[in-house]
Design a protein around this motif. Structure first.
Motif, PDB file in Angstrom:
ATOM      1  N   VAL A 273       0.846  -1.196   0.000  1.00 44.95           N
ATOM      2  CA  VAL A 273       0.000   0.000   0.000  1.00 44.95           C
ATOM      3  C   VAL A 273       0.883   1.247   0.000  1.00 44.95           C
ATOM      4  O   VAL A 273       0.624   2.206  -0.745  1.00 44.95           O
ATOM      5  CB  VAL A 273      -0.967   0.008   1.211  1.00 44.95           C
ATOM      6  CG1 VAL A 273      -1.648   1.359   1.357  1.00 44.95           C
ATOM      7  CG2 VAL A 273      -2.007  -1.097   1.068  1.00 44.95           C
ATOM      8  N   ALA A 274       1.932   1.258   0.797  1.00 47.61           N
ATOM      9  CA  ALA A 274       2.829   2.421   0.855  1.00 47.61           C
ATOM     10  C   ALA A 274       3.543   2.636  -0.472  1.00 47.61           C
ATOM     11  O   ALA A 274       3.725   3.780  -0.903  1.00 47.61           O
ATOM     12  CB  ALA A 274       3.839   2.248   1.986  1.00 47.61           C
ATOM     13  N   VAL A 275       3.942   1.560  -1.120  1.00 45.65           N
ATOM     14  CA  VAL A 275       4.620   1.675  -2.419  1.00 45.65           C
ATOM     15  C   VAL A 275       3.663   2.278  -3.445  1.00 45.65           C
ATOM     16  O   VAL A 275       4.033   3.196  -4.198  1.00 45.65           O
ATOM     17  CB  VAL A 275       5.150   0.293  -2.882  1.00 45.65           C
ATOM     18  CG1 VAL A 275       5.590   0.330  -4.337  1.00 45.65           C
ATOM     19  CG2 VAL A 275       6.296  -0.156  -1.979  1.00 45.65           C
ATOM     20  N   ILE A 276       2.424   1.803  -3.470  1.00 44.05           N
ATOM     21  CA  ILE A 276       1.434   2.333  -4.409  1.00 44.05           C
ATOM     22  C   ILE A 276       1.118   3.792  -4.079  1.00 44.05           C
ATOM     23  O   ILE A 276       1.015   4.635  -4.973  1.00 44.05           O
ATOM     24  CB  ILE A 276       0.157   1.459  -4.400  1.00 44.05           C
ATOM     25  CG1 ILE A 276       0.479   0.072  -4.966  1.00 44.05           C
ATOM     26  CG2 ILE A 276      -0.971   2.124  -5.186  1.00 44.05           C
ATOM     27  CD1 ILE A 276      -0.608  -0.965  -4.722  1.00 44.05           C
ATOM     28  N   ALA A 277       0.992   4.108  -2.785  1.00 41.79           N
ATOM     29  CA  ALA A 277       0.731   5.493  -2.383  1.00 41.79           C
ATOM     30  C   ALA A 277       1.887   6.397  -2.804  1.00 41.79           C
ATOM     31  O   ALA A 277       1.667   7.514  -3.302  1.00 41.79           O
ATOM     32  CB  ALA A 277       0.513   5.567  -0.873  1.00 41.79           C
ATOM     33  N   GLN A 278       3.116   5.924  -2.635  1.00 42.45           N
ATOM     34  CA  GLN A 278       4.285   6.711  -3.034  1.00 42.45           C
ATOM     35  C   GLN A 278       4.286   6.938  -4.541  1.00 42.45           C
ATOM     36  O   GLN A 278       4.569   8.043  -5.006  1.00 42.45           O
ATOM     37  CB  GLN A 278       5.580   6.005  -2.599  1.00 42.45           C
ATOM     38  CG  GLN A 278       6.834   6.803  -2.883  1.00 42.45           C
ATOM     39  CD  GLN A 278       6.944   8.039  -2.014  1.00 42.45           C
ATOM     40  OE1 GLN A 278       6.788   7.961  -0.811  1.00 42.45           O
ATOM     41  NE2 GLN A 278       7.196   9.184  -2.620  1.00 42.45           N
ATOM     42  N   ALA A 279       3.936   5.913  -5.294  1.00 42.90           N
ATOM     43  CA  ALA A 279       3.873   6.047  -6.751  1.00 42.90           C
ATOM     44  C   ALA A 279       2.823   7.077  -7.166  1.00 42.90           C
ATOM     45  O   ALA A 279       2.958   7.730  -8.206  1.00 42.90           O
ATOM     46  CB  ALA A 279       3.570   4.693  -7.395  1.00 42.90           C
ATOM     47  N   ALA A 280       1.786   7.236  -6.331  1.00 41.39           N
ATOM     48  CA  ALA A 280       0.737   8.224  -6.605  1.00 41.39           C
ATOM     49  C   ALA A 280       1.079   9.586  -6.001  1.00 41.39           C
ATOM     50  O   ALA A 280       0.262  10.514  -6.061  1.00 41.39           O
ATOM     51  CB  ALA A 280      -0.592   7.730  -6.052  1.00 41.39           C
ATOM     52  N   GLY A 281       2.271   9.714  -5.410  1.00 38.42           N
ATOM     53  CA  GLY A 281       2.726  10.994  -4.888  1.00 38.42           C
ATOM     54  C   GLY A 281       2.394  11.264  -3.435  1.00 38.42           C
ATOM     55  O   GLY A 281       2.448  12.405  -2.992  1.00 38.42           O
ATOM     56  N   HIS A 282       2.066  10.222  -2.672  1.00 39.41           N
ATOM     57  CA  HIS A 282       1.720  10.403  -1.256  1.00 39.41           C
ATOM     58  C   HIS A 282       2.765   9.721  -0.382  1.00 39.41           C
ATOM     59  O   HIS A 282       3.088   8.555  -0.567  1.00 39.41           O
ATOM     60  CB  HIS A 282       0.341   9.804  -0.954  1.00 39.41           C
ATOM     61  CG  HIS A 282      -0.755  10.447  -1.735  1.00 39.41           C
ATOM     62  ND1 HIS A 282      -1.322  11.641  -1.367  1.00 39.41           N
ATOM     63  CD2 HIS A 282      -1.381  10.060  -2.871  1.00 39.41           C
ATOM     64  CE1 HIS A 282      -2.260  11.961  -2.242  1.00 39.41           C
ATOM     65  NE2 HIS A 282      -2.312  11.026  -3.165  1.00 39.41           N
ATOM     66  N   PHE A 283       3.270  10.452   0.619  1.00 43.99           N
ATOM     67  CA  PHE A 283       4.276   9.938   1.539  1.00 43.99           C
ATOM     68  C   PHE A 283       3.582   9.387   2.783  1.00 43.99           C
ATOM     69  O   PHE A 283       2.960  10.136   3.537  1.00 43.99           O
ATOM     70  CB  PHE A 283       5.244  11.053   1.942  1.00 43.99           C
ATOM     71  CG  PHE A 283       6.339  10.598   2.832  1.00 43.99           C
ATOM     72  CD1 PHE A 283       7.499  10.056   2.305  1.00 43.99           C
ATOM     73  CD2 PHE A 283       6.219  10.686   4.211  1.00 43.99           C
ATOM     74  CE1 PHE A 283       8.525   9.628   3.133  1.00 43.99           C
ATOM     75  CE2 PHE A 283       7.234  10.260   5.048  1.00 43.99           C
ATOM     76  CZ  PHE A 283       8.388   9.726   4.506  1.00 43.99           C
ATOM     77  N   THR A 284       3.675   8.081   2.981  1.00 40.13           N
ATOM     78  CA  THR A 284       3.048   7.439   4.148  1.00 40.13           C
ATOM     79  C   THR A 284       4.030   6.544   4.897  1.00 40.13           C
ATOM     80  O   THR A 284       3.619   5.715   5.702  1.00 40.13           O
ATOM     81  CB  THR A 284       1.837   6.584   3.717  1.00 40.13           C
ATOM     82  OG1 THR A 284       2.297   5.534   2.846  1.00 40.13           O
ATOM     83  CG2 THR A 284       0.780   7.412   3.019  1.00 40.13           C
ATOM     84  N   TRP A 285       5.314   6.722   4.650  1.00 41.09           N
ATOM     85  CA  TRP A 285       6.301   5.769   5.145  1.00 41.09           C
ATOM     86  C   TRP A 285       6.414   5.714   6.658  1.00 41.09           C
ATOM     87  O   TRP A 285       6.618   4.632   7.222  1.00 41.09           O
ATOM     88  CB  TRP A 285       7.663   6.031   4.510  1.00 41.09           C
ATOM     89  CG  TRP A 285       7.636   5.676   3.062  1.00 41.09           C
ATOM     90  CD1 TRP A 285       7.598   6.536   2.005  1.00 41.09           C
ATOM     91  CD2 TRP A 285       7.570   4.368   2.497  1.00 41.09           C
ATOM     92  NE1 TRP A 285       7.526   5.839   0.826  1.00 41.09           N
ATOM     93  CE2 TRP A 285       7.511   4.497   1.099  1.00 41.09           C
ATOM     94  CE3 TRP A 285       7.564   3.096   3.038  1.00 41.09           C
ATOM     95  CZ2 TRP A 285       7.443   3.416   0.231  1.00 41.09           C
ATOM     96  CZ3 TRP A 285       7.503   2.003   2.175  1.00 41.09           C
ATOM     97  CH2 TRP A 285       7.437   2.173   0.795  1.00 41.09           C
ATOM     98  N   VAL A 286       6.281   6.829   7.339  1.00 45.77           N
ATOM     99  CA  VAL A 286       6.426   6.818   8.799  1.00 45.77           C
ATOM    100  C   VAL A 286       5.294   6.000   9.419  1.00 45.77           C
ATOM    101  O   VAL A 286       5.535   5.099  10.229  1.00 45.77           O
ATOM    102  CB  VAL A 286       6.447   8.255   9.369  1.00 45.77           C
ATOM    103  CG1 VAL A 286       6.433   8.232  10.891  1.00 45.77           C
ATOM    104  CG2 VAL A 286       7.667   9.017   8.848  1.00 45.77           C
ATOM    105  N   LEU A 287       4.072   6.297   9.021  1.00 46.48           N
ATOM    106  CA  LEU A 287       2.929   5.548   9.536  1.00 46.48           C
ATOM    107  C   LEU A 287       2.976   4.088   9.085  1.00 46.48           C
ATOM    108  O   LEU A 287       2.638   3.181   9.848  1.00 46.48           O
ATOM    109  CB  LEU A 287       1.630   6.210   9.071  1.00 46.48           C
ATOM    110  CG  LEU A 287       0.393   5.866   9.850  1.00 46.48           C
ATOM    111  CD1 LEU A 287       0.569   6.092  11.342  1.00 46.48           C
ATOM    112  CD2 LEU A 287      -0.784   6.680   9.335  1.00 46.48           C
TER     113      LEU A 287
END
Length: 182
Positions: A141-155
């Motif tokens: 999910v984080a990889v897909i979110a990052q590809a869409a321009g959203h940073f969620t790595w900490v959470l």
């Protein structure tokens, strides 16, 4: 009928569990009396009540499934992490805001956990695999979110840590029961 010594701690645990859930449910109601920042509807209270009931019921089930404290802790961590994942997603969203359709991917993480738990039949050796699968799903999910321009790595790291801590505790329980984990 008089309770035995062994029944008293269980009764106290249940009182603490369900009393705490009731207090959590009442917190927004109290807050609404003092601020307009909190504006829950009847549906919000119903949904939160259902979520707390599922959490409390899951904890009750875990306590009945095993006598091992590591199993209880593993299930508790997984249940609380799942609860927080849903709550955060509904309240503000994790990817962007609560209306971002990418947030629906977190339902997939929970589906992996629910389906895997049923397949593993709550046994600790199987639950190790389920928790690892949830950590992998959370990472995807984080990889897909990052590809869409959203940073969620900490959470993402926090939730992956929770799933893996739960896996480790389930592994501890499985080993104590003499189960082998492939």
């Amino acid at each position: 009928m008089q309770s035995t010594r062994a029944e008293r701690p269980a009764a106290l645990w249940r009182i603490a569990l369900w009393g705490g859930a009731a207090l959590l449910l009442l917190t927004p109601l109290v807050a609404m009396q003092f601020t307009s920042e909190v504006a829950w509807t009847g549906f919000d209270f119903l949904l939160f009540g259902v979520m707390l009931t599922i959490l409390g019921g899951g904890i009750e089930l875990a306590v009945r499934m095993s006598r091992h404290h590591a199993y209880h802790a593993a299930a508790g961590i997984a249940l609380v992490a799942g609860f927080l994942l849903v709550w955060m997603n509904l309240a503000v969203g994790i990817i962007g805001n609560e209306e971002n359709p990418l947030n629906l991917m977190y339902g997939g993480v929970l589906a992996v956990g629910l389906l895997g738990t049923l397949i593993a039949r709550f046994r600790p050796a199987g639950m190790v695999r389920v928790m690892v699968a949830m950590a992998i799903a959370q990472l995807l999910v984080a990889v897909i979110a990052q590809a869409a321009g959203h940073f969620t790595w900490v959470l993402t790291a926090v939730f992956i840590g929770a799933w893996l801590a739960s896996a480790w505790l389930f592994k501890t329980t499985a080993r104590a029961q003499g189960a082998t984990i492939a």
